[in-house]
Enzyme design. Structure first.
Site, mmCIF file in Angstrom:
data_model
loop_
_atom_site.group_PDB
_atom_site.id
_atom_site.type_symbol
_atom_site.label_atom_id
_atom_site.label_comp_id
_atom_site.label_asym_id
_atom_site.label_seq_id
_atom_site.Cartn_x
_atom_site.Cartn_y
_atom_site.Cartn_z
ATOM 1 N N LYS A 132 24.766 41.424 20.027
ATOM 2 C CA LYS A 132 24.194 41.623 18.692
ATOM 3 C C LYS A 132 24.159 43.090 18.312
ATOM 4 O O LYS A 132 24.265 43.428 17.140
ATOM 5 C CB LYS A 132 22.796 41.004 18.592
ATOM 6 C CG LYS A 132 22.822 39.493 18.505
ATOM 7 C CD LYS A 132 21.525 38.931 17.945
ATOM 8 C CE LYS A 132 21.583 37.421 17.838
ATOM 9 N NZ LYS A 132 20.289 36.826 17.483
ATOM 10 N N LYS A 177 32.295 28.989 18.867
ATOM 11 C CA LYS A 177 31.180 28.107 18.538
ATOM 12 C C LYS A 177 31.060 27.931 17.019
ATOM 13 O O LYS A 177 31.297 28.892 16.273
ATOM 14 C CB LYS A 177 29.911 28.777 19.086
ATOM 15 C CG LYS A 177 28.652 27.951 19.038
ATOM 16 C CD LYS A 177 27.548 28.672 19.805
ATOM 17 C CE LYS A 177 26.181 28.163 19.393
ATOM 18 N NZ LYS A 177 25.071 28.815 20.086
ATOM 19 N N LYS A 181 27.034 29.199 11.377
ATOM 20 C CA LYS A 181 26.796 29.279 9.935
ATOM 21 C C LYS A 181 27.006 30.697 9.410
ATOM 22 O O LYS A 181 27.018 30.916 8.216
ATOM 23 C CB LYS A 181 25.393 28.785 9.612
ATOM 24 C CG LYS A 181 24.313 29.483 10.406
ATOM 25 C CD LYS A 181 23.177 28.558 10.728
ATOM 26 C CE LYS A 181 22.273 29.180 11.779
ATOM 27 N NZ LYS A 181 21.356 28.254 12.377
#
Ligand code: TRP
Length: 336
Positions: A116, A198, A201
């Protein structure tokens, strides 16, 4: 039935986007299965979501959507406790304490932090770094036995266990050591556009994911466009046929058919037929969920009642652990 004998489950989901088919088949469906057997605490972990920048209006809408969807998929507030993390202050409070028992080196080794911070290089904030101590607080507050999670959260669970063992070692038994489980029934759903990744969204390509609230026509269109291969045989082989294998995983999760059964069903048929069948199966699965969702969203008072009662129960239970912790570390009792 006595709740005391039931094992305790905690799990959380981030409202940092619209809910997807991946959220449902990978996690939420399993939450529903667990609610009969365990004493379950399920949280929308909104405090976690602001570790990456969120648009406030979008976040508000997503939190409500997730809560309504919890109910629409069959989570029953009579059986489990449904709440927003930010409504229960003990989470942030215990997270602070645990921060003081979590090492800089441990947090530095978290692969999710590394990923991240690469992705959001302009916002590597302290919350992103200490995210795992908040997650540890989430589960330790409820004396949790079992934490159902995806494989990507295994490292965070391990850290939570280490923190709990360390704290117990210094102050005596305080926390139950939770166990992370990756449910067998949970399916790993990949992107329809790049089936080696994966389903997410946050993907820029809207055809790569199915939202739980997508209309049937959109669902079928997205499946028709799903990336496959040129062999034209429906055969399970994640290595060399990731696209078809992903569609088979989805079809299997929705219909409970095995990969063998699916191969037989589409023997001699083309990808067009198969993709349409998967699209229709998913659309049929989601139809009743969507109509229930619409109904619940119209009843704002009911929704508010559910998450308010959930937060009250969660506060009551978690505050017992927090009080114990405050006493153990040497804080004095407040007189009000
Ligand atoms: N970090 C988890 C995720 O992104 C969500 C989460 C937060 C969680 N607190 C938790 C999951 C506690 C299980 C238990 O998926």
């Amino acid at each position: 039935m006595s709740e005391i004998n039931k094992k305790i489950v905690f799990s959380g989901i981030q409202p940092s986007g619209e809910p997807t088919l991946g959220n449902y088949l990978g996690a939420l469906k399993n939450w529903v299965l667990m609610q009969d057997e365990y004493e379950c605490f399920y949280s929308i972990v909104d405090l976690h979501s602001i570790t990456v920048r969120q648009d406030p209006a979008a976040l508000r809408a997503q939190i409500k959507k997730f809560m309504a969807l919890f109910l629409a998929i069959g989570l029953d507030p009579e059986k489990c406790t449904l709440f927003c993390q930010s409504h229960v202050p003990t989470h942030a409070e215990l997270a602070w304490i645990l921060n003081c028992y979590t090492m800089f080196g441990e947090l530095s080794r978290m692969t999710q932090f590394k990923d991240k911070s690469q992705k959001h290089a302009d916002n590597i904030n302290a919350g992103l770094f200490t995210y795992p101590s908040l997650m540890a607080a989430d589960m330790l507050l409820y004396q949790t036995d079992v934490v159902p999670v995806g494989i990507d959260q295994k490292q965070h669970i391990e850290l939570a266990r280490n923190i709990a063992v360390r704290f117990n070692g210094i102050y005596g038994d305080t926390f139950k050591i939770p166990e992370g489980v990756i449910p067998k029934t949970s399916a790993k759903i990949n992107s329809l556009a790049d089936p080696t990744k994966k389903m997410s969204k946050s993907d820029e390509n809207i055809n790569s994911y199915i939202l739980l609230l997508d209309k049937p026509d959109d669902i079928i269109r997205k499946f028709k466009r799903a990336v496959t291969d040129s062999e034209a045989i429906v055969r399970y082989s994640p290595e060399d046929k990731p696209g078809i294998s992903n569609l088979m995983n989805i079809y299997s999760a929705v219909t409970s058919k095995t990969h063998d059964e699916i191969e037989k069903e589409f023997d001699g048929k083309g990808y067009g037929d198969f993709k349409l069948a998967v699209g229709e199966a998913v659309a049929d699965l989601l139809k009743p969920v969507q109509s229930e969702y619409e109904r619940i969203m119209k009843d704002k008072d009911y929704l508010e009642k559910i998450y308010s009662e959930g937060a009250q129960k969660a506060y009551y239970v978690s505050n017992k652990t927090l009080s114990k912790v405050y006493k153990k570390v040497g804080f004095i009792k407040k007189g009000f």
